[in-house]
Design a protein around this motif. Structure first.
Motif, mmCIF file in Angstrom:
data_model
loop_
_atom_site.group_PDB
_atom_site.id
_atom_site.type_symbol
_atom_site.label_atom_id
_atom_site.label_comp_id
_atom_site.label_asym_id
_atom_site.label_seq_id
_atom_site.Cartn_x
_atom_site.Cartn_y
_atom_site.Cartn_z
ATOM 1 N N UNK A 187 0.733 -1.047 -0.087
ATOM 2 C CA UNK A 187 0.012 0.080 -0.010
ATOM 3 C C UNK A 187 0.968 1.286 -0.003
ATOM 4 N N UNK A 188 0.608 2.163 -0.987
ATOM 5 C CA UNK A 188 1.166 3.425 -0.830
ATOM 6 C C UNK A 188 0.039 4.434 -0.780
ATOM 7 N N UNK A 189 0.511 5.510 0.174
ATOM 8 C CA UNK A 189 -0.711 6.630 0.175
ATOM 9 C C UNK A 189 0.473 7.866 0.437
ATOM 10 N N UNK A 190 -0.090 8.743 0.114
ATOM 11 C CA UNK A 190 0.727 10.134 -0.322
ATOM 12 C C UNK A 190 -0.412 11.278 -0.052
ATOM 13 N N UNK A 191 0.205 12.481 0.175
ATOM 14 C CA UNK A 191 -0.586 13.775 0.291
ATOM 15 C C UNK A 191 0.428 15.036 0.095
ATOM 16 N N UNK A 192 -0.008 16.037 -0.364
ATOM 17 C CA UNK A 192 0.666 17.329 -0.330
ATOM 18 C C UNK A 192 -0.146 18.393 -0.511
ATOM 19 N N UNK A 193 0.372 19.766 -0.251
ATOM 20 C CA UNK A 193 -0.254 20.695 -0.214
ATOM 21 C C UNK A 193 0.827 22.110 -0.414
ATOM 22 N N UNK A 194 0.397 23.140 -1.073
ATOM 23 C CA UNK A 194 1.191 24.375 -1.122
ATOM 24 C C UNK A 194 0.248 25.559 -1.242
ATOM 25 N N UNK A 195 1.108 26.673 -0.603
ATOM 26 C CA UNK A 195 0.325 27.881 -0.638
ATOM 27 C C UNK A 195 1.036 28.891 -1.021
ATOM 28 N N UNK A 196 0.741 29.818 -1.903
ATOM 29 C CA UNK A 196 1.309 30.971 -2.472
ATOM 30 C C UNK A 196 0.696 32.223 -2.327
ATOM 31 N N UNK A 197 1.550 33.251 -1.514
ATOM 32 C CA UNK A 197 0.803 34.594 -1.455
ATOM 33 C C UNK A 197 1.671 35.822 -1.626
ATOM 34 N N UNK A 198 1.380 36.734 -2.002
ATOM 35 C CA UNK A 198 2.009 38.057 -2.178
ATOM 36 C C UNK A 198 2.170 38.642 -0.612
ATOM 37 N N UNK A 199 3.312 39.042 -0.391
ATOM 38 C CA UNK A 199 3.411 39.533 1.056
ATOM 39 C C UNK A 199 2.509 40.844 1.215
ATOM 40 N N UNK A 200 2.355 41.706 0.216
ATOM 41 C CA UNK A 200 1.277 42.643 0.439
ATOM 42 C C UNK A 200 0.060 42.394 0.213
ATOM 43 N N UNK A 201 -0.397 41.155 0.170
ATOM 44 C CA UNK A 201 -1.722 40.919 0.255
ATOM 45 C C UNK A 201 -1.959 40.234 -1.341
ATOM 46 N N UNK A 202 -2.943 39.215 -1.332
ATOM 47 C CA UNK A 202 -3.369 38.395 -2.612
ATOM 48 C C UNK A 202 -2.588 37.250 -2.739
ATOM 49 N N UNK A 203 -3.085 36.517 -3.546
ATOM 50 C CA UNK A 203 -2.571 35.180 -3.846
ATOM 51 C C UNK A 203 -1.942 35.234 -5.411
ATOM 52 N N UNK A 204 -1.133 34.194 -5.637
ATOM 53 C CA UNK A 204 -0.586 33.750 -6.946
ATOM 54 C C UNK A 204 -1.544 33.068 -7.607
ATOM 55 N N UNK A 205 -1.613 33.060 -9.107
ATOM 56 C CA UNK A 205 -2.574 32.346 -9.962
ATOM 57 C C UNK A 205 -2.216 30.874 -10.199
ATOM 58 N N UNK A 206 -3.198 30.124 -10.589
ATOM 59 C CA UNK A 206 -2.996 28.808 -10.887
ATOM 60 C C UNK A 206 -1.895 27.876 -9.835
ATOM 61 N N UNK A 207 -2.155 27.927 -8.547
ATOM 62 C CA UNK A 207 -1.520 27.476 -7.590
ATOM 63 C C UNK A 207 -2.306 25.859 -7.293
ATOM 64 N N UNK A 208 -1.590 24.994 -7.370
ATOM 65 C CA UNK A 208 -2.269 23.596 -7.299
ATOM 66 C C UNK A 208 -2.930 23.519 -6.101
ATOM 67 N N UNK A 209 -4.216 22.693 -5.889
ATOM 68 C CA UNK A 209 -4.987 22.605 -4.631
ATOM 69 C C UNK A 209 -4.281 21.487 -3.796
ATOM 70 N N UNK A 210 -4.686 21.186 -2.619
ATOM 71 C CA UNK A 210 -4.046 20.017 -1.846
ATOM 72 C C UNK A 210 -4.752 18.684 -2.429
ATOM 73 N N UNK A 211 -3.751 17.642 -2.402
ATOM 74 C CA UNK A 211 -4.154 16.322 -2.722
ATOM 75 C C UNK A 211 -3.878 15.132 -1.747
#
Length: 690
Positions: free
Chosen positions: A571-595
């Motif tokens: 059995x293999x299980x895996x998961x990942x997540x990433x978050x990307x933000x601009x420091x002055x507010x707002x997020x960067x586009x096309x960032x993959x959701x968690x899996x």
């Protein structure tokens, strides 16, 4: 740290529980699993020291063997997208570039045999990578900054495809090879490849050939997203005019091959290969067309856009051993000629040309006071031109010269890794634009602490820099693939990334687990920003700089559940997540959701089978002007039977992907509102090796 989605929390719990489940099942097992399992010594060729994967502090994954056979797909991104931290950019059936930990394009270097692909896939999202995954012996994914070895274009990571086109060792027999044929149902795809390697005295020869043909692929519902259809209906479009069941203009033909040979002496070797890659693929309607107004649409209709590309490449490699203080001296040189034409109907739209040269010299030193290491030089030149109405980047010549040093030493149970690199990048645009020159310096320190026979802890600290690319500096025109009018800025400074990563690796009996957390803080991060203006019917986006932070985590666990008369179950299980933000507010586009995902594997005698699923979470943390994407679950399975006839191995296989025919849209793709991922695909094929 980013918010952990519920599926990922479940996977973390499974990871923690697996060792106990495995040990509980060991009662009555005749095998002794009380001691630490010896891991396979998979050699990472991307490292000059060719370390085994378990001896590196740097985060590296290698896809090889049966697992690679099960994951091979038409694009490099699709082949790797079940690896933790890796997704695909996806721009139709012909295009899928790897995204590593939320970063792609000019921040992820794609290599074959340790040198750059020399295509134009970083220029635009609809440009293909000129590497064929079906020919790969193994694929190495270097996560985090890989700038020490490959320069500023690898600030987000690197993918190295090992294909053996220039033999680096003897074949071991007079003749060896492999071949594969397969047919896939989702697009009526037919794929075939063959490869041979042969020894003849001090020479080893190589030859390979591949071809893939597929039609428009099937989709579960409409090509356009419900939100886009609602917008079109509100403007008077009729529902029956929307494509459904198949994605129009997604057919492709890809073919190529190579011949190569190497000579091996006692203390030296030399090899060369000549390769060609050709592909003709379509861009789904709506993803590559101007919004030219009602009059233009009524007169001409929607244009069908296809890309026809060709790359011819010459690779030279060689090395010497035992040169005084040097253990080895290895060199590589590549010369590539690339051209692709974008046809709008029968008319030539834009022609992209790229001539690339890369030379790399690596010296591996003899051990000095316990220190092992390598140093080297690298030079690259890219002569790029785009000709046509949609040539949004002017012709330019880019030169990159780099010097690097890597060192490592063991201090008992602790291994220390150090590295440094300096690059000088100069871009000369055609016309009245001024030349741009930037220096980029990267430093790294890593540690691997084997504090027990069962566990080791790794820590990596990096300070990496990236010089801006020609498209970021000099863009000025409509970029139809991204449906925007792009404007560059020749005053852009280099961007800098400060990264930290902590990893834990456990291997206990039948169980192996990995857990890592990382954070990368960018100064002067280069990104496209919406200006709010409109030009030629397209939104105007400008390349600007701002500070940004990427945080993420990855978890993976595998276990031999039990082995008895019914076979071996893992059995293999895996998961990942990433978050990307601009420091002055707002997020960067096309960032993959968690899996979160899992694969159950079974083998007995010549049989093996697997069934797996991956749950991709909803992505509702989006950049300004970007739409959210629904979550989805993809189920796949495979069955194979292997038998030998003399020295020849045969394997028949059946594979299924997206077996539930789920409608899925990749948030990482510019196409997510114009094209869903392929529907149910059942592939049948035959492999032979000798």
């Amino acid at each position: 740290m980013p918010r952990i989605p519920r599926p990922a929390a479940l996977t973390t719990a499974i990871l923690l529980a697996l060792p106990g489940l495995v040990l509980a099942d060991n009662r009555g097992d005749a095998h002794d699993h009380d001691t630490a399992r010896t891991l396979d010594a998979v050699e990472v060729t991307a490292s000059p020291l060719r370390n085994a994967i378990d001896d590196l502090a740097r985060p590296v994954e290698v896809l090889a063997g049966e697992e690679l056979d099960a994951r091979k797909a038409g694009t490099l991104g699709e082949t790797l997208e079940r690896q933790t931290g890796v997704q695909s950019s996806y721009f139709g059936a012909g295009v899928g570039r790897p995204i590593i930990r939320g970063q792609d394009g000019a921040r992820v270097q794609v290599l074959t045999g340790g040198t750059g692909a020399a295509d134009v896939s970083t220029i635009s999202a609809d440009h293909a990578v000129t590497i064929e995954p079906f020919l790969a012996d193994q694929i190495e994914v270097l996560k985090g900054p890989a700038t020490l070895l490959y320069g500023s274009g690898a600030i987000g990571g690197a993918v190295n495809v090992v294909d053996g086109r220039v033999p680096t060792q003897r074949a071991g027999r007079d003749l060896t090879g492999r071949a594969e044929i397969r047919h896939g149902s989702v697009s009526d795809e037919n794929t075939g490849m063959g490869r041979i390697d042969a020894d003849a005295g001090p020479l080893t020869f190589h030859a390979d050939l591949f071809r893939r043909d597929s039609g428009d692929y099937r989709i579960p519902g409409y090509a356009f997203s419900p939100e886009l259809i609602a917008e079109e209906l509100a403007e008077g479009e009729e529902l029956e005019h929307f494509a459904r069941g198949r994605l129009p203009n997604s057919a492709l033909t890809t073919e190529g091959g190579a011949v190569g040979a190497s000579w091996f002496g006692e203390r030296a070797w030399f090899g060369a290969s000549a390769n060609t890659y050709r592909s003709n693929y379509g861009i789904p309607p709506g993803a590559h067309a101007h919004e030219g107004g009602e009059e233009e649409d009524e007169e001409h209709g929607e244009e069908v856009v296809r890309l026809d590309l060709r790359q011819d490449r010459l690779d030279l490699r060689g090395g010497f051993r035992g040169l005084g203080p040097l253990q080895e001296l290895n060199w590589r040189a590549t010369r590539s000629q690339y051209e692709h034409t974008e046809f709008e109907g029968d008319a030539v739209g834009t022609v992209f040309e790229n001539e690339g040269t890369e030379v790399r010299l690596e010296a591996v030193q003899n051990e000095i006071a316990g220190w092992r290491g390598a140093f080297g030089l690298q030079y690259g030149r890219r002569d790029f031109a785009a000709i046509g109405d949609e040539a949004f980047v002017p012709p330019s010549v880019t030169r990159d010269a780099g010097l690097f040093l890597v060192q490592e030493r063991d201090f008992g149970d602790f291994k220390l890794e150090l590295g440094a690199r300096h690059d000088r990048v100069r871009i000369d645009p055609e016309g009245a634009l001024a030349d741009v020159e930037r220096n980029a310096t990267s430093l790294a320190v890593g540690g691997l602490w084997r504090f027990s026979e069962l566990m080791h802890l790794s820590i990596n600290l990096d300070r990496a820099e990236r010089a801006p690319t020609a498209e970021e500096l000099f863009s000025d025109g409509p970029h139809i693939a991204t449906q925007s009018y792009e404007i560059g800025d020749a005053a852009l400074d280099k961007e800098s990334a400060t990264s930290a990563e902590l990893g834990l690796h456990l291997h206990q009996g039948r169980f192996e687990g990995k857990l890592s957390v990382y954070r990368t803080a960018f100064d002067d991060f280069i990104y496209l920003s919406d200006t709010g203006a409109e030009l030629d019917g397209l939104p105007v986006r400008a390349w600007i700089q701002g500070d940004a932070t990427f945080t993420g985590w990855e978890a993976e666990g595998s276990a031999e559940l039990f082995e008895n008369a019914s076979g071996l179950w893992t059995l293999r299980v895996f998961a990942d997540g990433v978050d990307a933000k601009l420091d002055d507010g707002g997020r960067l586009p096309r960032i993959a959701p968690g899996r979160v995902g899992a694969d159950l594997n079974w083998s007995l005698a010549g049989w093996r089978a697997r069934i797996g699923a991956v749950r991709v979470a909803e992505q509702d943390e989006v950049a300004a002007g970007e739409s959210a994407t629904d979550g989805y679950t993809l189920v796949d399975a495979g069955l194979a039977y292997h038998w030998d006839v003399g020295a020849t191995g045969w394997e028949a296989f059946l594979e299924g992907r997206n077996l539930t025919n789920q409608e899925a849209r990749a948030h990482t793709s510019f196409l997510k509102d114009f094209a869903s991922l392929p529907g149910r695909n059942v592939a049948v094929g035959l492999r032979v090796s000798f």
